[in-house]
Each structure stands twice: as C-alpha cells, then as structure tokens.
Design a protein around this motif. Sequence first.
Motif, PDB file in Angstrom:
ATOM      1  N   ALA A 140     -24.134 -22.559  35.937  1.00 16.48           N
ATOM      2  CA  ALA A 140     -23.731 -23.884  35.465  1.00 16.48           C
ATOM      3  C   ALA A 140     -23.856 -23.917  33.945  1.00 16.48           C
ATOM      4  CB  ALA A 140     -24.608 -24.957  36.099  1.00 16.48           C
ATOM      5  N   THR A 141     -22.867 -24.562  33.295  1.00 16.93           N
ATOM      6  CA  THR A 141     -22.850 -24.616  31.834  1.00 16.93           C
ATOM      7  C   THR A 141     -22.375 -25.976  31.344  1.00 16.93           C
ATOM      8  OG1 THR A 141     -20.563 -23.830  31.697  1.00 16.93           O
ATOM      9  CG2 THR A 141     -22.296 -22.148  31.620  1.00 16.93           C
ATOM     10  N   SER A 142     -22.532 -26.160  30.060  1.00 11.68           N
ATOM     11  CA  SER A 142     -21.926 -27.270  29.342  1.00 11.68           C
ATOM     12  C   SER A 142     -21.091 -26.635  28.239  1.00 11.68           C
ATOM     13  CB  SER A 142     -23.001 -28.181  28.745  1.00 11.68           C
ATOM     14  OG  SER A 142     -22.402 -29.195  27.962  1.00 11.68           O
ATOM     15  N   LEU A 143     -19.790 -26.948  28.210  1.00  8.34           N
ATOM     16  CA  LEU A 143     -18.887 -26.393  27.203  1.00  8.34           C
ATOM     17  C   LEU A 143     -18.385 -27.532  26.336  1.00  8.34           C
ATOM     18  CD1 LEU A 143     -16.133 -23.756  27.578  1.00  8.34           C
ATOM     19  CD2 LEU A 143     -15.558 -25.953  26.564  1.00  8.34           C
ATOM     20  N   SER A 144     -18.565 -27.408  25.024  1.00  6.09           N
ATOM     21  CA  SER A 144     -18.105 -28.421  24.081  1.00  6.09           C
ATOM     22  C   SER A 144     -17.053 -27.818  23.164  1.00  6.09           C
ATOM     23  CB  SER A 144     -19.265 -28.953  23.243  1.00  6.09           C
ATOM     24  OG  SER A 144     -20.202 -29.597  24.075  1.00  6.09           O
ATOM     25  N   THR A 145     -15.951 -28.540  23.012  1.00  7.14           N
ATOM     26  CA  THR A 145     -14.881 -28.088  22.124  1.00  7.14           C
ATOM     27  C   THR A 145     -14.981 -28.824  20.798  1.00  7.14           C
ATOM     28  OG1 THR A 145     -13.354 -29.763  22.983  1.00  7.14           O
ATOM     29  CG2 THR A 145     -13.309 -27.586  24.047  1.00  7.14           C
ATOM     30  N   GLY A 146     -14.391 -28.220  19.786  1.00  5.94           N
ATOM     31  CA  GLY A 146     -14.279 -28.849  18.475  1.00  5.94           C
ATOM     32  C   GLY A 146     -12.831 -29.266  18.266  1.00  5.94           C
ATOM     33  N   THR A 147     -12.310 -28.937  17.115  1.00  5.63           N
ATOM     34  CA  THR A 147     -10.927 -29.286  16.802  1.00  5.63           C
ATOM     35  C   THR A 147      -9.967 -28.323  17.492  1.00  5.63           C
ATOM     36  OG1 THR A 147     -11.014 -27.917  14.815  1.00  5.63           O
ATOM     37  CG2 THR A 147     -11.576 -30.253  14.555  1.00  5.63           C
ATOM     38  N   ALA A 148      -8.684 -28.643  17.399  1.00  5.14           N
ATOM     39  CA  ALA A 148      -7.648 -27.815  18.022  1.00  5.14           C
ATOM     40  C   ALA A 148      -7.705 -26.389  17.482  1.00  5.14           C
ATOM     41  CB  ALA A 148      -6.277 -28.427  17.777  1.00  5.14           C
ATOM     42  N   GLY A 149      -7.389 -25.454  18.355  1.00  6.36           N
ATOM     43  CA  GLY A 149      -7.385 -24.043  17.974  1.00  6.36           C
ATOM     44  C   GLY A 149      -7.183 -23.177  19.199  1.00  6.36           C
ATOM     45  N   SER A 150      -7.282 -21.881  19.007  1.00  9.38           N
ATOM     46  CA  SER A 150      -7.151 -20.967  20.139  1.00  9.38           C
ATOM     47  C   SER A 150      -8.031 -19.752  19.904  1.00  9.38           C
ATOM     48  CB  SER A 150      -5.694 -20.556  20.348  1.00  9.38           C
ATOM     49  OG  SER A 150      -5.217 -19.867  19.212  1.00  9.38           O
ATOM     50  N   GLY A 151      -8.247 -19.015  20.967  1.00  3.60           N
ATOM     51  CA  GLY A 151      -9.087 -17.825  20.918  1.00  3.60           C
ATOM     52  C   GLY A 151      -9.404 -17.394  22.329  1.00  3.60           C
ATOM     53  N   SER A 152     -10.572 -16.805  22.518  1.00  6.31           N
ATOM     54  CA  SER A 152     -10.915 -16.294  23.850  1.00  6.31           C
ATOM     55  C   SER A 152     -12.321 -16.724  24.256  1.00  6.31           C
ATOM     56  CB  SER A 152     -10.804 -14.769  23.883  1.00  6.31           C
ATOM     57  OG  SER A 152     -11.775 -14.197  23.018  1.00  6.31           O
ATOM     58  N   ILE A 153     -12.505 -16.742  25.574  1.00  3.59           N
ATOM     59  CA  ILE A 153     -13.824 -16.922  26.181  1.00  3.59           C
ATOM     60  C   ILE A 153     -14.043 -15.711  27.079  1.00  3.59           C
ATOM     61  CG2 ILE A 153     -15.221 -18.265  27.791  1.00  3.59           C
ATOM     62  CD1 ILE A 153     -13.625 -20.742  26.931  1.00  3.59           C
ATOM     63  N   THR A 154     -15.130 -15.010  26.861  1.00  2.33           N
ATOM     64  CA  THR A 154     -15.487 -13.861  27.704  1.00  2.33           C
ATOM     65  C   THR A 154     -16.693 -14.241  28.541  1.00  2.33           C
ATOM     66  OG1 THR A 154     -14.639 -12.312  26.057  1.00  2.33           O
ATOM     67  CG2 THR A 154     -16.135 -11.420  27.712  1.00  2.33           C
ATOM     68  N   VAL A 155     -16.569 -14.007  29.850  1.00  2.00           N
ATOM     69  CA  VAL A 155     -17.643 -14.279  30.804  1.00  2.00           C
ATOM     70  C   VAL A 155     -18.219 -12.925  31.220  1.00  2.00           C
ATOM     71  CG1 VAL A 155     -18.237 -15.278  33.043  1.00  2.00           C
ATOM     72  CG2 VAL A 155     -16.438 -16.337  31.639  1.00  2.00           C
ATOM     73  N   ILE A 156     -19.533 -12.768  31.042  1.00  4.66           N
ATOM     74  CA  ILE A 156     -20.207 -11.502  31.335  1.00  4.66           C
ATOM     75  C   ILE A 156     -21.394 -11.772  32.255  1.00  4.66           C
ATOM     76  CG2 ILE A 156     -21.434  -9.518  30.332  1.00  4.66           C
ATOM     77  CD1 ILE A 156     -20.005 -10.475  27.617  1.00  4.66           C
TER      78      ILE A 156
END
Length: 187
Positions: A140-156
């Motif tokens: 379980a997590t809490s994910l917070s975004t900032g301003t618009a943009g792009s990139g990647s999320i890696t789950v390990i």
Amino acid sequence: MKKLNTLKSIKLLAILFVSTLVMTSCSDDHDHDHDHEGELITTVSYTLTNGNDVVTLTFQDTDGDGPNLPTTTISGPLTANTTYTGLVQLLNETTSPAENITNEVQQEGDEHEFFYVSTVSGLTITKTDTDGNGNPLGIATSLSTGTAGSGSITVILKHEPTKPNNGTVAGAGGSTDVEVTFNVTVQ
C-alpha cells in the motif's frame, strides 16, 4: 599391522566427513519459514485511486518465459497536484484460477519490500503499510503528483532485503523478485 590401522583411520575419517556433509545439508533454517525458489510472477498491477479518478498500471507476461513478449498498459494519465492511494497486486496467471502472490508477500513481509523509483518531476511515492516488525512493506502506498509532466515509475520487489534500510533499492540489498517500469503522464 600399522598399515591396517591407517586404513581404518582413513575409513573412519571418510565416514565422519560424509556424515558431517549429510547433517549440514539436512539442517533446518529456522530463520525462514520457506525454502522455495521465487514464485512465478506474470502480472504486476499498480492501482492508483483518488475518488473516481482511478489509474491502473499493468505489466503482463502470461506465458512466463514463453515466446510471447510482455505487455504494459496504463489506463490513463495521472492528475496534476493530486494524492492517490496506491495498491500493488502480483499474480501468477499461468495457473487457473490465477494465484495471488501478493498474499504470500504480505504473509512473509519481513522477507520482502517494495521500492518505487520515479523520474517524474514532483511525483513522490510513500509506503503506507508495514511488515510484522514495523518496517515498511510497500503493498500500500500514497502517491502525490506535482505539476504536469511525464517520466517513469519503476516498481521493484526485493526478497530478503536488509531491514530496516535507508529506503533505497541499493541500500536494501537482497535479490530482485520483480522489476517493471511504466511510462506515465501527469496532466
């Protein structure tokens, strides 16, 4: 007569050596409840929810090491300046019904930990659950975004990491059970 005693001594030493090897290989490891190899993980789903705003990141390789390439799907963009509740699920879909590997990871939480690495500017992911010893687990997590943009999320997912650790993949050690990367957009 001396040669016969030497042969008996050699035989006795050989028997003791073999006995030691057998006893060592049959000993129980009481620190861990399982001695299995890693489970097959064919599917990783990371579901992010904020009210009606639900974004699911899914990696599937349903034939395991078979000839088909894995697929990655993202149900939509993340919303800027928003906090999501995250939940990761691991499945083995080579069996019917699919085996939920997440349950095993949770039961053996002291031997596992998820790590999340993001290249999206302003995006932070915090683990909100713990193992039986109070150390972060990361199902379980809490994910917070900032301003618009792009990139990647890696789950390990790390198996037998050092716990507690400094919160980084490198600082945790252990072996990697699964590692998948999702290309995401924040709008």
